[in-house]
Design a protein around this motif. Structure first.
Motif, mmCIF file in Angstrom:
data_model
loop_
_atom_site.group_PDB
_atom_site.id
_atom_site.type_symbol
_atom_site.label_atom_id
_atom_site.label_comp_id
_atom_site.label_asym_id
_atom_site.label_seq_id
_atom_site.Cartn_x
_atom_site.Cartn_y
_atom_site.Cartn_z
ATOM 1 N N GLY A 49 0.790 -1.220 0.000
ATOM 2 C CA GLY A 49 0.000 0.000 0.000
ATOM 3 C C GLY A 49 0.824 1.272 0.000
ATOM 4 N N LYS A 50 1.935 1.251 -0.704
ATOM 5 C CA LYS A 50 2.807 2.418 -0.745
ATOM 6 C C LYS A 50 3.291 2.671 -2.174
ATOM 7 C CE LYS A 50 4.613 2.064 3.977
ATOM 8 N NZ LYS A 50 5.845 1.953 4.805
ATOM 9 N N PHE A 51 3.588 3.930 -2.468
ATOM 10 C CA PHE A 51 4.141 4.366 -3.757
ATOM 11 C C PHE A 51 3.187 4.066 -4.910
ATOM 12 C CE2 PHE A 51 7.754 3.267 -0.962
ATOM 13 C CZ PHE A 51 8.221 4.554 -0.760
ATOM 14 N N LEU A 52 1.913 4.042 -4.574
ATOM 15 C CA LEU A 52 0.850 3.799 -5.545
ATOM 16 C C LEU A 52 -0.309 4.724 -5.163
ATOM 17 C CD1 LEU A 52 0.501 1.686 -7.878
ATOM 18 C CD2 LEU A 52 -0.782 0.302 -6.243
ATOM 19 N N PRO A 53 -0.727 5.630 -6.041
ATOM 20 C CA PRO A 53 -1.813 6.548 -5.671
ATOM 21 C C PRO A 53 -3.073 5.796 -5.273
ATOM 22 C CG PRO A 53 -0.728 7.285 -7.670
ATOM 23 C CD PRO A 53 -0.200 5.908 -7.387
ATOM 24 N N SER A 54 -3.763 6.301 -4.271
ATOM 25 C CA SER A 54 -4.986 5.645 -3.797
ATOM 26 C C SER A 54 -6.197 6.032 -4.633
ATOM 27 C CB SER A 54 -5.221 5.986 -2.322
ATOM 28 O OG SER A 54 -5.277 7.400 -2.142
ATOM 29 N N GLU A 55 -6.233 7.265 -5.117
ATOM 30 C CA GLU A 55 -7.359 7.699 -5.943
ATOM 31 C C GLU A 55 -7.209 7.164 -7.359
ATOM 32 O OE1 GLU A 55 -8.111 11.840 -5.863
ATOM 33 O OE2 GLU A 55 -8.123 11.978 -3.667
ATOM 34 N N LEU A 56 -8.311 6.658 -7.909
ATOM 35 C CA LEU A 56 -8.273 6.022 -9.228
ATOM 36 C C LEU A 56 -7.761 6.968 -10.308
ATOM 37 C CD1 LEU A 56 -8.846 3.470 -10.829
ATOM 38 C CD2 LEU A 56 -11.199 4.279 -11.156
ATOM 39 N N LYS A 57 -8.170 8.223 -10.244
ATOM 40 C CA LYS A 57 -7.728 9.189 -11.258
ATOM 41 C C LYS A 57 -6.216 9.347 -11.238
ATOM 42 C CE LYS A 57 -8.355 14.019 -12.656
ATOM 43 N NZ LYS A 57 -9.067 15.296 -12.363
ATOM 44 N N ASN A 58 -5.651 9.501 -10.059
ATOM 45 C CA ASN A 58 -4.200 9.653 -9.936
ATOM 46 C C ASN A 58 -3.474 8.355 -10.274
ATOM 47 O OD1 ASN A 58 -4.597 12.306 -9.138
ATOM 48 N ND2 ASN A 58 -4.595 11.790 -6.960
ATOM 49 N N LYS A 59 -4.121 7.246 -9.921
ATOM 50 C CA LYS A 59 -3.516 5.947 -10.252
ATOM 51 C C LYS A 59 -3.436 5.757 -11.763
ATOM 52 C CE LYS A 59 -3.812 1.038 -9.052
ATOM 53 N NZ LYS A 59 -4.587 0.014 -8.300
ATOM 54 N N ALA A 60 -4.439 6.248 -12.474
ATOM 55 C CA ALA A 60 -4.432 6.149 -13.937
ATOM 56 C C ALA A 60 -3.261 6.922 -14.526
ATOM 57 C CB ALA A 60 -5.747 6.667 -14.501
ATOM 58 N N VAL A 61 -2.974 8.093 -13.963
ATOM 59 C CA VAL A 61 -1.828 8.874 -14.428
ATOM 60 C C VAL A 61 -0.539 8.110 -14.183
ATOM 61 C CG1 VAL A 61 -0.528 11.020 -14.131
ATOM 62 C CG2 VAL A 61 -3.033 11.053 -14.057
ATOM 63 N N MET A 62 -0.418 7.563 -12.986
ATOM 64 C CA MET A 62 0.789 6.817 -12.645
ATOM 65 C C MET A 62 0.970 5.611 -13.557
ATOM 66 S SD MET A 62 2.217 3.958 -11.157
ATOM 67 C CE MET A 62 0.777 3.207 -10.438
ATOM 68 N N LEU A 63 -0.113 4.863 -13.790
ATOM 69 C CA LEU A 63 -0.025 3.680 -14.648
ATOM 70 C C LEU A 63 0.354 4.048 -16.077
ATOM 71 C CD1 LEU A 63 -3.121 1.650 -13.376
ATOM 72 C CD2 LEU A 63 -0.704 1.006 -13.142
ATOM 73 N N SER A 64 -0.142 5.177 -16.549
ATOM 74 C CA SER A 64 0.199 5.616 -17.901
ATOM 75 C C SER A 64 1.699 5.835 -18.045
ATOM 76 C CB SER A 64 -0.553 6.904 -18.237
ATOM 77 O OG SER A 64 -1.948 6.690 -18.271
ATOM 78 N N TRP A 65 2.303 6.515 -17.068
ATOM 79 C CA TRP A 65 3.734 6.781 -17.141
ATOM 80 C C TRP A 65 4.561 5.539 -16.834
ATOM 81 C CZ3 TRP A 65 5.346 10.570 -19.859
ATOM 82 C CH2 TRP A 65 4.546 11.710 -20.002
ATOM 83 N N LEU A 66 4.054 4.685 -15.967
ATOM 84 C CA LEU A 66 4.748 3.427 -15.702
ATOM 85 C C LEU A 66 4.837 2.596 -16.975
ATOM 86 C CD1 LEU A 66 5.933 1.510 -13.453
ATOM 87 C CD2 LEU A 66 3.635 0.507 -13.334
#
Length: 297
Positions: free
Chosen positions: A147-164
């Protein structure tokens, strides 16, 4: 191989081994001898792989009951992909065992390692009864589990996954192919070198634009996407030569900041403690590019 100098922190690399171009500022250091993966799997050697780990650690084949302290075991060579995972393990402050796999010696092809990763690539990881391979799969698994270094909100998680995934499907393969045709290919193919270097440049331009807008790839929050970028950008000098990341000031700013993180420094210390084969000889070419043996024959 001599020491590796870096310009502006992430610049030129003099080594022909890309794993030796993975460092922060200054010079890479190699001090500790490494047993072969076959020997480790046959007669495991327990050694402390992480500053966050306490007590005696198990080798990949497992040690005695008294020595089995850690559930996590990372199969590691000092490559960009392995270093991403080492950084996350250190960021999470998890105790873990480390099993070096010397890919220049062909240890990735050992049946014992293929039982862990059928694709014969590092990194791979065993976490208790879970076996997982591919660097980004490991990053996602560990981030989700803890549960760390991964955004909790789906919108922010989508941004992170896109760049990952931008790193996974773009920067990583294009940088890898650029390195291959610049340093390893038996033939000098101008078209291949130009294509892959230009694509690497294009990807860094996209990253530089993004990091002009945000502190980290996903915004203000440091995530596994940033660790993935750091893994490859630390070896940019091996693609771009003397200028390194000089054309990408925002990526440079990002790299300077991330490299100063204590966990990243600990990951670099792990790399510095392990010596891997550096010579690009017949054995290495056969181990790294076995498909070329068929072509040669």
């Amino acid at each position: 191989m001599g020491p590796i100098d870096h310009v502006h922190g992430f610049g030129a690399c003099e080594s022909r081994n890309p794993s030796q171009c993975l460092t922060g500022h200054g010079r890479a250091r190699y001090h500790q001898s490494v047993r072969s993966i076959g020997a480790l799997l046959g007669k495991p050697a327990c050694s402390n792989a992480s500053t966050s780990a306490g007590g005696k650690l198990a080798g990949p084949g497992g040690c005695s009951t008294m020595e089995q302290k850690n559930m996590l075991n990372l199969y590691f060579h000092a490559t960009p992909n392995s270093m991403k995972v080492a950084v996350l393990l250190e960021e999470l402050e998890l105790p873990f065992d480390l099993s070096p796999v010397d890919i220049f010696k062909g240890e990735q092809h050992a049946p014992e390692f293929r039982a862990v990763n059928p694709n014969g690539k590092v990194p791979a990881m065993v976490d208790g009864d879970v076996t997982i391979f591919d660097s980004h799969a490991i990053l996602l698994y560990l981030a989700e589990k803890h549960g760390k270094f991964l955004p909790s909100e789906l919108k922010n998680k989508a941004v992170m996954l896109s760049w990952l995934q931008f790193v996974a499907t773009g920067l990583s393969p294009f940088s890898g192919q650029a390195i291959h045709f610049l340093h390893y290919a038996p033939e000098d193919i101008a078209y291949a070198k130009n294509r892959y270097v230009k694509e690497a440049e294009r990807h860094y331009s996209v990253l530089d634009h993004r990091l002009a807008q945000a502190r980290y790839l996903a915004g203000d929050e440091y995530t596994i996407a940033d660790m993935a970028l750091w893994g490859w950008a630390a070896s940019a000098g091996y693609v771009f030569g003397q200028k390194g990341l000089g054309d990408y000031p925002n990526v440079m700013r990002f790299m300077d900041e991330v490299t100063k993180r204590p966990a990243v420094q600990r990951a670099l210390d792990i790399k510095a403690k392990h010596t891997f084969k550096a010579e690009l000889d017949t054995e290495t070419r056969r181990a790294m590019f076995p498909q070329n043996e068929t072509v040669a024959a």
